[in-house]
Design a protein around this motif. Sequence first.
Motif, PDB file in Angstrom:
ATOM      1  N   VAL A  47     -21.433   0.412   0.710  1.00 48.20           N
ATOM      2  CA  VAL A  47     -20.412  -0.520   0.203  1.00 48.20           C
ATOM      3  C   VAL A  47     -19.290  -0.653   1.229  1.00 48.20           C
ATOM      4  O   VAL A  47     -18.805  -1.764   1.497  1.00 48.20           O
ATOM      5  N   ALA A  48     -18.882   0.452   1.832  1.00 42.71           N
ATOM      6  CA  ALA A  48     -17.798   0.423   2.823  1.00 42.71           C
ATOM      7  C   ALA A  48     -18.153  -0.419   4.041  1.00 42.71           C
ATOM      8  O   ALA A  48     -17.336  -1.210   4.504  1.00 42.71           O
ATOM      9  N   ILE A  49     -19.378  -0.276   4.568  1.00 40.50           N
ATOM     10  CA  ILE A  49     -19.711  -1.067   5.762  1.00 40.50           C
ATOM     11  C   ILE A  49     -19.856  -2.541   5.438  1.00 40.50           C
ATOM     12  O   ILE A  49     -19.563  -3.380   6.281  1.00 40.50           O
ATOM     13  N   SER A 179     -25.422  -7.011  -8.396  1.00 45.26           N
ATOM     14  CA  SER A 179     -24.406  -7.047  -9.441  1.00 45.26           C
ATOM     15  C   SER A 179     -22.989  -7.200  -8.883  1.00 45.26           C
ATOM     16  O   SER A 179     -22.091  -7.622  -9.593  1.00 45.26           O
ATOM     17  N   MET A 180     -22.784  -6.867  -7.599  1.00 42.44           N
ATOM     18  CA  MET A 180     -21.443  -6.904  -7.007  1.00 42.44           C
ATOM     19  C   MET A 180     -21.312  -7.909  -5.871  1.00 42.44           C
ATOM     20  O   MET A 180     -20.320  -7.891  -5.149  1.00 42.44           O
ATOM     21  N   GLU A 181     -22.267  -8.806  -5.712  1.00 43.48           N
ATOM     22  CA  GLU A 181     -22.285  -9.694  -4.544  1.00 43.48           C
ATOM     23  C   GLU A 181     -20.997 -10.504  -4.400  1.00 43.48           C
ATOM     24  O   GLU A 181     -20.426 -10.583  -3.307  1.00 43.48           O
ATOM     25  N   GLN A 187     -14.230  -9.236  -0.800  1.00 43.29           N
ATOM     26  CA  GLN A 187     -13.622  -8.142  -0.035  1.00 43.29           C
ATOM     27  C   GLN A 187     -13.838  -8.326   1.466  1.00 43.29           C
ATOM     28  O   GLN A 187     -12.965  -7.980   2.267  1.00 43.29           O
ATOM     29  N   GLN A 188     -14.986  -8.879   1.843  1.00 46.67           N
ATOM     30  CA  GLN A 188     -15.232  -9.136   3.259  1.00 46.67           C
ATOM     31  C   GLN A 188     -14.190 -10.091   3.817  1.00 46.67           C
ATOM     32  O   GLN A 188     -13.675  -9.884   4.919  1.00 46.67           O
TER      33      GLN A 188
END
Length: 193
Positions: A47-49, A179-181, A187-188
């Motif tokens: 998720v972080a990357i 589910s989080m796309e 966030q990107q």
Amino acid sequence: MKNMKLRKLILIAVLGSISTVLMQFNFPLPALPGFLKFDFSEVPAVVAIMTMGPVAGIGVELLKNIMYWFLSGSPTGVPVGEIANFATGVMFIMPIYWIYMKYRTTKGLAAGLIAGTTAMAIGMSVLNYFVFFPMYTYFLGMPAVTGDALYKMVILGILPFNLIKGVILLAISLMLYRSMEKWILQQQKKLLV
């Protein structure tokens, strides 16, 4: 600018903490050596990357392993297992970043996860053979596993373990991404430099 850096640091700390908790719930996989423990702690680094880039993913991996070492200790006195876990995590997440950022789709993520699994399985087989097994035997004062026994341990233990781990993480990461796309893409735009 300062708010964005602070937000990134807080998110890295949160993801690193989640990763540390997930690492606490490790367990061996059947039919593989008992010292190899599976956990889901790579998922927050993925998720972080995807949201903040490779430095954030590496930061999550580093924070997770430092905190785990402080909480659990090490049988060798030196964090050999944590160093190995850090190397594993970095080998897993970096191909994901390179491929996913090129395409930014579910297929791109899947291709990155496959590449990450392959890199992790091959890379850790080599590193365990030449670096981590010798470190464990040195620091634990045990007789060295060498020759055919070491080769079999790597080929029949380390390699299949990392392949299985990668496939499980691939499935979980893809489900989480679906589910989080929208959130990840938002966030990107805010966090990715």
